[in-house]
Design an enzyme around this catalytic site. Structure first.
Site: not given
Length: 260
Positions: A77, A103, A168, A201
């Site tokens: 990407v 994502n 980030y 997660a």
């Protein structure tokens, strides 16, 4: 307080829809989003830069869901040429794309004073610039059809501070801002753009690259005393991708119970 809820039964939320998911190999949110989309009745195409893991992911989805094997397209990407090729392949395979789930993301832990240009730009390129590239490639066809949904994966670090995460966090804050601005532009064409912002997660790769102490610290801040399951984040993505959220656009939904 830390009991994991029951995995949800399919409700046909995406029946008849076509869905493309980036960074869907492995065990993380992307894989779970692709699996949940297939469970909800969608025809799914998955992408990742890692060809072997991508193929394994497609095989697992077909076996676990009992559906046709998702189409796969290898894509980095950070390359606009590869992103454009992914879009062309998706149109050829699916006919059109109803839902795009952006994502792809890259993290890392390093203090600002120790951070190199390469570390900074690499995280922003994978995490933020990819959302721009994918959106730029997929939106024109959605505009032409006057329908479509994009769901971006942001992070609560776009709002909150955490040591060693300046690159980030900056990238994810950018994803949030990009989501809001692009949604305003897309609305007049009948296209909706929203984002989720998970906190922690749990999946195998996260456990591999994160210390037990940090995982315990972050989990302790959650009201439920545990990290989210990846499918709990994917559930919110399915809601945003479905017609149940038809009046929502430009929103960033926190998938977190963090108290501090």
């Amino acid at each position: 307080m830390n009991l994991i809820p029951t995995y949800p039964e399919p409700r046909g939320l995406l029946k008849g829809k076509t869905v493309v998911v980036t960074a869907a190999a492995g065990t993380g949110i992307g894989y779970s989003a692709a699996k949940r989309a297939a469970e909800e009745g969608a025809t799914v195409l998955i992408s990742d830069f890692h060809e072997r893991r991508l193929g394994e992911a497609a095989d697992r989805i077909a076996a676990e869901v009992g559906c046709a094997r998702p189409a796969t397209v290898v894509c980095d990407v950070t390359s606009q040429d590869q992103v454009d090729a992914l879009h062309a392949a998706a149109l050829k395979e699916l006919g059109h794309v109803d839902v795009l789930i952006n994502n792809a993301g890259l993290g890392g832990e390093v203090d600002v004073v120790d951070m190199t240009d390469d570390q900074w730009f690499r995280v922003l390129d994978v995490t933020l610039n990819s959302v721009f590239r994918m959106s730029r490639a997929f939106l024109p066809a959605m505009y032409e059809r006057k329908t479509g949904v994009i769901v971006n994966n942001a992070s609560v670090l776009g709002w909150r501070a955490q040591k060693g995460q300046a690159h980030y966090a900056a990238a994810k804050a950018g994803v949030m801002a990009f989501t809001r601005c692009s949604a305003v532009e897309a609305a007049e064409h009948g296209v909706r753009i929203n984002a989720v912002a998970p906190s922690i997660a749990m999946h195998a790769f996260l456990a591999k690259v994160t210390t037990d102490d940090l995982l315990a610290e972050l989990s302790a801040k959650e009201a439920f005393g545990r990290p989210a399951e990846v499918w709990e984040v994917a559930n919110v993505m399915m809601f945003l991708a479905s017609d149940l959220s038809s009046y929502m656009t430009g929103e960033v939904l926190s998938v977190s119970s963090q108290r501090a």
